[in-house]
Enzyme design. Structure first.
Site, PDB file in Angstrom:
ATOM      1  N   CYS A  63       0.843  -1.161   0.055  1.00 24.25           N
ATOM      2  CA  CYS A  63      -0.070   0.115   0.039  1.00 24.25           C
ATOM      3  C   CYS A  63       0.949   1.230  -0.089  1.00 24.25           C
ATOM      4  O   CYS A  63       1.470   1.597  -0.936  1.00 24.25           O
ATOM      5  CB  CYS A  63      -1.005  -0.137   1.139  1.00 24.25           C
ATOM      6  SG  CYS A  63      -2.370   1.204   0.876  1.00 24.25           S
ATOM      7  N   HIS A 115      -3.746  -5.141   1.598  1.00 23.84           N
ATOM      8  CA  HIS A 115      -2.644  -5.444   2.887  1.00 23.84           C
ATOM      9  C   HIS A 115      -2.917  -7.076   3.154  1.00 23.84           C
ATOM     10  O   HIS A 115      -3.687  -7.627   3.686  1.00 23.84           O
ATOM     11  CB  HIS A 115      -3.430  -4.867   4.110  1.00 23.84           C
ATOM     12  CG  HIS A 115      -3.225  -3.396   4.101  1.00 23.84           C
ATOM     13  ND1 HIS A 115      -2.081  -2.716   4.705  1.00 23.84           N
ATOM     14  CD2 HIS A 115      -3.617  -2.585   3.354  1.00 23.84           C
ATOM     15  CE1 HIS A 115      -2.156  -1.525   4.701  1.00 23.84           C
ATOM     16  NE2 HIS A 115      -3.194  -1.125   3.704  1.00 23.84           N
ATOM     17  N   GLU A 123      -1.162  -8.407   5.287  1.00 19.42           N
ATOM     18  CA  GLU A 123      -0.782  -8.928   6.752  1.00 19.42           C
ATOM     19  C   GLU A 123      -2.282  -9.033   7.147  1.00 19.42           C
ATOM     20  O   GLU A 123      -2.161  -9.371   8.460  1.00 19.42           O
ATOM     21  CB  GLU A 123       0.232  -7.851   7.082  1.00 19.42           C
ATOM     22  CG  GLU A 123      -0.440  -6.691   7.483  1.00 19.42           C
ATOM     23  CD  GLU A 123      -0.579  -5.509   6.476  1.00 19.42           C
ATOM     24  OE1 GLU A 123      -0.567  -6.149   5.263  1.00 19.42           O
ATOM     25  OE2 GLU A 123      -0.692  -4.475   6.478  1.00 19.42           O
TER      26      GLU A 123
HETATM   27  N1  GLN Z   1      -3.418   6.444   1.214  1.00 23.19           N
HETATM   28  C1  GLN Z   1      -2.112   6.247   1.636  1.00 23.19           C
HETATM   29  C2  GLN Z   1      -1.046   6.976   1.161  1.00 23.19           C
HETATM   30  O1  GLN Z   1      -1.148   7.767   0.028  1.00 23.19           O
HETATM   31  C3  GLN Z   1      -1.740   4.578   1.756  1.00 23.19           C
HETATM   32  C4  GLN Z   1      -2.757   3.958   2.655  1.00 23.19           C
HETATM   33  C5  GLN Z   1      -2.303   2.544   3.206  1.00 23.19           C
HETATM   34  O2  GLN Z   1      -1.097   2.325   3.242  1.00 23.19           O
HETATM   35  N2  GLN Z   1      -3.201   1.659   3.896  1.00 23.19           N
HETATM   36  O3  GLN Z   1       0.157   6.982   1.557  1.00 23.19           O
END
Ligand code: GLN
Length: 195
Positions: free
Chosen positions: A78, A171, A173
């Protein structure tokens, strides 16, 4: 295998237990010296802007980029995927700039903050992978050296690999499916071969 988990901010704790269950030795990384002796590194989800700011403050950004360019396998989740990308659409965000792809932050807008989707990920086998997306990015474009591993039903790419670098918009995890972490450990130990 010693696998670092970048622990400046975000959802790093969950990766600890998974790595232990898979027989790896997790190491929390906050300082440049803690990059030494690692066989791989996980950059967790969180807030990419905050993470970059802290990496600069802890003088970790350049040493980590150097290690990854030299051969350290890295998995970005992410926000971690955003940090791995060479280009971040519509954003001046500085990143590690390691994977030859363009990502878009918060690609699902504020109305769809989080969602879950069963993903077909051939590299992990036939059983779909249940992906949890939280203010997730997508991969908007990628060079042919980047292998796209997963797409949503609408075709948007949400996981990719380039050599020893692995990125997921969801994610892995947050669930009981350990296959993506296992895939990363296999990568970090030299296999499976790049497709
Ligand atoms: N929206 C976050 C970002 O721009 C990422 C979100 C996440 O890691 N769950 O960094």
């Amino acid at each position: 295998m010693r696998i670092g988990i970048l622990a400046l901010q975000g959802a790093f704790v969950e990766h600890l237990g998974i790595l232990e269950r898979l027989g790896a030795e997790p190491v929390l990384v906050r300082l440049p010296v803690e990059l030494e002796g690692l066989d791989g590194l996980i950059i967790p989800g969180g807030e990419s802007t905050t993470m970059i700011r802290l990496m600069l403050e802890y003088e970790l950004l350049q040493p980590l980029k150097d290690r990854a360019e030299a051969s350290l396998p890295v998995m970005g989740v992410c926000a971690g995927m955003i940090l791995l990308a060479k280009r971040v659409a519509d954003s001046p965000l500085q990143s590690l700039g390691l994977m030859d792809m363009t990502v878009r932050r918060n690609a699902f807008g504020s109305q769809v903050d989080s969602f879950e989707a069963d993903l077909d990920i051939p590299a992990l086998g036939e059983t779909p992978f249940h992906g949890v997306f939280i203010r997730a990015p997508v991969i908007e474009a990628a060079n042919s050296t980047v292998e796209l591993l997963a797409r949503l039903d609408d075709g948007r790419a949400v996981a990719a690999r380039q050599g020893r670098l692995l990125a997921a918009a969801f994610h892995p995890e947050l669930g009981s499916d350990l296959r993506l972490h296992r895939y990363f450990l296999d990568m970090a130990s030299g296999g499976p071969p790049v497709a």
